[in-house]
Design a protein around this motif. Sequence first.
Motif, short mmCIF file in Angstrom:
data_model
loop_
_atom_site.label_atom_id
_atom_site.label_comp_id
_atom_site.label_asym_id
_atom_site.label_seq_id
_atom_site.Cartn_x
_atom_site.Cartn_y
_atom_site.Cartn_z
N LEU A 312 2.11 9.90 17.28
CA LEU A 312 2.19 9.07 16.08
C LEU A 312 2.21 9.90 14.79
CD1 LEU A 312 -0.30 6.19 16.99
CD2 LEU A 312 2.19 6.03 16.82
N SER A 315 4.96 9.03 12.35
CA SER A 315 4.68 7.70 11.79
C SER A 315 3.55 7.76 10.78
CB SER A 315 4.34 6.73 12.92
OG SER A 315 4.02 5.46 12.42
N GLU A 318 4.88 8.87 7.46
CA GLU A 318 5.57 7.79 6.76
C GLU A 318 4.57 6.83 6.12
OE1 GLU A 318 8.87 7.79 6.29
OE2 GLU A 318 8.78 9.69 7.38
N GLU A 319 3.48 6.55 6.83
CA GLU A 319 2.47 5.65 6.26
C GLU A 319 1.75 6.31 5.10
OE1 GLU A 319 0.00 2.01 6.30
OE2 GLU A 319 2.06 2.72 6.20
N ASP A 374 0.63 3.41 12.73
CA ASP A 374 1.70 2.96 13.61
C ASP A 374 2.52 1.84 12.97
OD1 ASP A 374 -0.21 0.99 13.68
OD2 ASP A 374 -0.09 0.66 15.86
N ARG A 375 2.47 1.74 11.64
CA ARG A 375 3.16 0.64 10.95
C ARG A 375 4.66 0.66 11.27
NH1 ARG A 375 2.03 -2.63 6.70
NH2 ARG A 375 0.06 -1.55 6.27
N THR A 376 5.15 -0.49 11.74
CA THR A 376 6.56 -0.65 12.07
C THR A 376 6.98 -2.09 11.76
OG1 THR A 376 6.34 0.92 13.91
CG2 THR A 376 8.31 -0.43 13.87
N PRO A 377 8.07 -2.27 11.01
CA PRO A 377 8.84 -1.23 10.33
C PRO A 377 8.10 -0.72 9.10
CG PRO A 377 9.67 -3.39 9.73
CD PRO A 377 8.60 -3.62 10.75
N ASN A 378 8.58 0.40 8.57
CA ASN A 378 7.95 0.98 7.38
C ASN A 378 9.04 1.50 6.46
OD1 ASN A 378 6.31 2.14 5.48
ND2 ASN A 378 5.17 3.43 6.90
N ARG A 397 9.37 15.63 4.95
CA ARG A 397 8.92 14.96 6.17
C ARG A 397 8.52 15.98 7.24
NH1 ARG A 397 13.02 10.27 5.04
NH2 ARG A 397 11.60 8.47 5.10
N GLU A 401 4.81 16.54 8.75
CA GLU A 401 4.55 16.37 10.18
C GLU A 401 3.92 17.61 10.79
OE1 GLU A 401 7.06 15.37 14.28
OE2 GLU A 401 8.02 15.12 12.31
#
Length: 439
Positions: A312, A315, A318-319, A374-378, A397, A401
């Motif tokens: 994750l 992800s 992104e969050e 784990d937010r989806t979609p984001n 990004r 990561e």
Amino acid sequence: MAFGRRSSVGTIKRKGVIPLSTHSNPQSSSTEKTNIPAWFRRYSESVHSNPYPFYSYLLEHEPVRYVEESGFWVISRYEDVNRLLKDPVFVREHRNAMPELYAEPPQQVVNEWKPVNDLLDNWMLFRDAPVHTRLRGLVSPAFTPRAMERLRLNIRSVAEHLAEQMAEGKEADLISAFAFPLPVIVIAEMLGVPPEDRELFKGWSHTFARILEGGEQTPDFAGQAIGAAEEITVYFRELIAQRKKAPKEDMISDLLHPKEQADALTEQELIATCVLLLVAGHETTVNLISNTMLALLDHPEQHARLLSQPSLTASAVEEGLRYEGPVQQTSRLASADYTIGGQTIKRGQFVTVMLGAANRDPAQFADPDRFLIDRTPNRHIAFATGAHFCLGAPLARMEGEIALSVLMTRFPEMRFLDSKPNWRPNMLFRGLGTMQVQL
């Protein structure tokens, strides 16, 4: 382009808005609630340390607001922000918003801010097509996902080395020990800056971050800003001269010898582009790394989940970008009258686009004030969108990561030690000045 970049952030407490972060500060006075123009005038620790209740107020009550005292619009709703940034009606240059004012060639005005404006006026960030298209086209090959993948192993090696140095003690300042040096080393190596000169970047970059914020500037800071512009111009002019004589495998050498010579950058454009890459290439990534780590440490359940599910990590980055974005706002000029949210923005008026508010819009994100890795979609717009979508997004990004992966693996018991976050006094960039952690 005149000196000064408009910015806007604030904090308001309204009934029912309670940030989940244990380090937030939702309290604000009734005067602050009603004095919205004050939010956009100058930085105040008490009101800007937690801008999200204010964003919630704007989203619910005034998603399109004209700040008459300062003469600009504030747009906060995700749908409106996304629409505005993609619409060619909204431009960066005065000459394209009000062309009749530029019928005659502008007189060259020599003033004390000239060293600063000589750089900013050549940043693709503040130019429209066709200049923006040309400048971006020359630099973009260095930032494609494929080009970034070639850097992955080296970035991870740098991150692991920095983590190893941190591990020599029981505590560390995550900013100075890791979050700052990682992107600085990366962008410096890309540009071809010698290792011994990297520390120079810190002061210069922080100064330009404050310049970009705009607003009131003290006489002392004016001297600092002009001095920084002069120093960094001399530095890159000398480095460019060295690469002209002896090219190396770095971005400056590549930009000096484009495939189409007709598109070649002037020396001033090249200097300005180097400065832009320096500021944008590390200032925001420092914030991305540290803000995301702070959010993880502030939400133990999400921290524990990432430890158990390292898949994750991307992800979580992104969050982090959505939840505590490194850049809180941007601005545009209307080149024609434009109706949005039932109100009309007049041609030539400034618009402040609230990225941080749009990324907390409940119409776009379920439970927007919750940090969920784990937010989806984001579909956040931390990198903006449209023609000026962040060129360095793939690099940021990847650095984020790798940074999270290394830190979580090496320091699974990391704890935040400061009594409250030490937010740097800047309304445009949201980032920590220091972040003391127990390893």
